[in-house]
Design an enzyme around this catalytic site. Sequence first.
Site, mmCIF file in Angstrom:
data_model
loop_
_atom_site.group_PDB
_atom_site.id
_atom_site.type_symbol
_atom_site.label_atom_id
_atom_site.label_comp_id
_atom_site.label_asym_id
_atom_site.label_seq_id
_atom_site.Cartn_x
_atom_site.Cartn_y
_atom_site.Cartn_z
ATOM 1 C CG ASP A 90 -1.992 -1.109 1.113
ATOM 2 O OD1 ASP A 90 -2.350 -1.482 -0.018
ATOM 3 O OD2 ASP A 90 -2.467 -1.595 2.157
ATOM 4 C CE LYS A 126 -4.199 -6.286 0.618
ATOM 5 N NZ LYS A 126 -4.934 -5.120 0.134
ATOM 6 C CG ASP A 141 -7.580 -6.327 -1.949
ATOM 7 O OD1 ASP A 141 -8.731 -6.740 -2.192
ATOM 8 O OD2 ASP A 141 -7.259 -5.772 -0.886
ATOM 9 C CG LEU A 142 -7.840 -4.131 -8.373
ATOM 10 C CD1 LEU A 142 -7.751 -4.047 -9.895
ATOM 11 C CD2 LEU A 142 -7.220 -2.878 -7.755
ATOM 12 C CE LYS A 143 -10.968 -4.740 0.155
ATOM 13 N NZ LYS A 143 -9.543 -4.413 -0.046
ATOM 14 C CG PHE A 144 -13.386 -6.638 -9.527
ATOM 15 C CD1 PHE A 144 -12.810 -5.425 -9.867
ATOM 16 C CD2 PHE A 144 -12.706 -7.811 -9.844
ATOM 17 C CE1 PHE A 144 -11.581 -5.382 -10.529
ATOM 18 C CE2 PHE A 144 -11.482 -7.775 -10.503
ATOM 19 C CZ PHE A 144 -10.918 -6.548 -10.839
ATOM 20 C CG HIS A 145 -19.782 -4.148 -4.920
ATOM 21 N ND1 HIS A 145 -20.000 -3.637 -3.667
ATOM 22 C CD2 HIS A 145 -20.942 -4.730 -5.283
ATOM 23 C CE1 HIS A 145 -21.241 -3.901 -3.290
ATOM 24 N NE2 HIS A 145 -21.831 -4.558 -4.266
ATOM 25 C CG ASP A 146 -19.898 -2.278 -11.800
ATOM 26 O OD1 ASP A 146 -21.070 -2.175 -12.210
ATOM 27 O OD2 ASP A 146 -19.041 -1.398 -11.934
ATOM 28 C CB ILE A 147 -24.008 -4.854 -13.433
ATOM 29 C CG1 ILE A 147 -23.101 -4.324 -14.546
ATOM 30 C CG2 ILE A 147 -24.908 -3.749 -12.889
ATOM 31 C CD1 ILE A 147 -23.861 -3.917 -15.802
ATOM 32 C CB THR A 186 -19.250 -4.355 -15.056
ATOM 33 O OG1 THR A 186 -20.211 -3.720 -15.882
ATOM 34 C CG2 THR A 186 -18.052 -3.443 -14.878
ATOM 35 C CB THR A 229 -10.982 -5.308 9.231
ATOM 36 O OG1 THR A 229 -10.165 -4.826 8.175
ATOM 37 C CG2 THR A 229 -11.074 -6.805 9.134
ATOM 38 N NE ARG A 241 -1.890 -2.123 12.448
ATOM 39 C CZ ARG A 241 -2.270 -2.398 11.205
ATOM 40 N NH1 ARG A 241 -2.052 -3.595 10.680
ATOM 41 N NH2 ARG A 241 -2.850 -1.477 10.460
ATOM 42 C CD GLN A 279 -7.252 -2.869 9.208
ATOM 43 O OE1 GLN A 279 -8.438 -3.126 9.441
ATOM 44 N NE2 GLN A 279 -6.676 -3.227 8.086
ATOM 45 N NE ARG A 310 -2.102 0.798 7.782
ATOM 46 C CZ ARG A 310 -3.319 1.216 8.109
ATOM 47 N NH1 ARG A 310 -3.516 2.490 8.375
ATOM 48 N NH2 ARG A 310 -4.330 0.370 8.163
HETATM 49 O O1 C5P Z 1 -1.774 -1.691 6.767
HETATM 50 P P1 C5P Z 1 -2.691 -2.831 7.102
HETATM 51 O O2 C5P Z 1 -1.954 -4.043 7.673
HETATM 52 O O3 C5P Z 1 -3.863 -2.396 7.945
HETATM 53 O O4 C5P Z 1 -3.260 -3.298 5.679
HETATM 54 C C1 C5P Z 1 -4.360 -4.159 5.540
HETATM 55 C C2 C5P Z 1 -4.633 -4.409 4.102
HETATM 56 O O5 C5P Z 1 -5.714 -5.326 4.005
HETATM 57 C C3 C5P Z 1 -5.030 -3.166 3.317
HETATM 58 O O6 C5P Z 1 -4.417 -3.293 2.035
HETATM 59 C C4 C5P Z 1 -6.534 -3.257 3.184
HETATM 60 O O7 C5P Z 1 -7.000 -2.746 1.966
HETATM 61 C C5 C5P Z 1 -6.777 -4.778 3.245
HETATM 62 N N1 C5P Z 1 -8.096 -5.172 3.735
HETATM 63 C C6 C5P Z 1 -8.585 -4.849 4.984
HETATM 64 N N2 C5P Z 1 -9.823 -5.276 5.394
HETATM 65 C C7 C5P Z 1 -10.549 -6.026 4.594
HETATM 66 C C8 C5P Z 1 -10.067 -6.368 3.331
HETATM 67 C C9 C5P Z 1 -8.811 -5.933 2.940
HETATM 68 O O8 C5P Z 1 -7.902 -4.185 5.752
HETATM 69 N N3 C5P Z 1 -11.718 -6.496 5.022
#
Ligand code: C5P
Length: 242
Positions: A14, A36, A63-69, A72, A123, A185, A195, A216
Amino acid sequence: MSGDNAERLIVALDVETYEKASKLVELLSPQVRWVKVGSQLFTREGPRICELVRSSGLNLFLDLKFHDIPNTVYGAVRSALELDAGMLTLHTSGGTEMIREAMRAVEESGKRQVMLLGVTVLTHLRIDDFVTLFSSTCAPREMVLNLASLAQQAGLDGVVASAHEVKILKGHLGKDLKVVTPGIRLEGEGGKDDQVRVVTPEKAIEAGADFIVVGRPIIAAQDPAKACQRIFERMRSAEQRD
Ligand code: C5P
């Protein structure tokens, strides 16, 4: 659960730019197998970021989390497969028809080894958000279970969920459904950022997570390679307790 920990850690790249991503890939590729790429980096840098990942010998979780018709999402999954992604996400709340079209795209590509994952509940959401967003007082855990069950029935390989829900998901839906858990974490290190429901790597592995996603705590660390090693140690310690 035992296994190769390197196969179970996914580092979330990220960062804003190709240059930053490239530096991290160089630092981490000797020990990491999966990275990712999410919407921030992909929107700015596009397919060349996927090429960077794949040419470094790493597996790509797009991880582009598609959400559409459905139509698409079918097209989006086809495009993602051309980028050689090994894991893809879509929002389970897009419904069964949308999920089936995504699966059709995978089947037609002949790349059955690609893991198609359903995002259940993000989350960062709190119980108050559930009331505001869905007029629902349903506990997050119940919502996750309902969505994961829908994902499984529609034929997805797995779901993305908080490590807090892994046990209940595996208990109700069986061990074959893969569970990928972000919100990780290390104890005593830094804040939780945005988070809300965070878990340590060892707790996530103990709970039965198939993969953990760490952003992170690794990419913002002074020494990302060392931070990565610390995560592997924590994962190993959980396995030894099994
Ligand atoms: O920096 P951190 O460890 O919080 O990153 C978590 C990663 O997981 C981010 O790329 C975030 O987009 C992804 N993610 C999330 N919760 C979800 C799905 C994906 O935090 N439910």
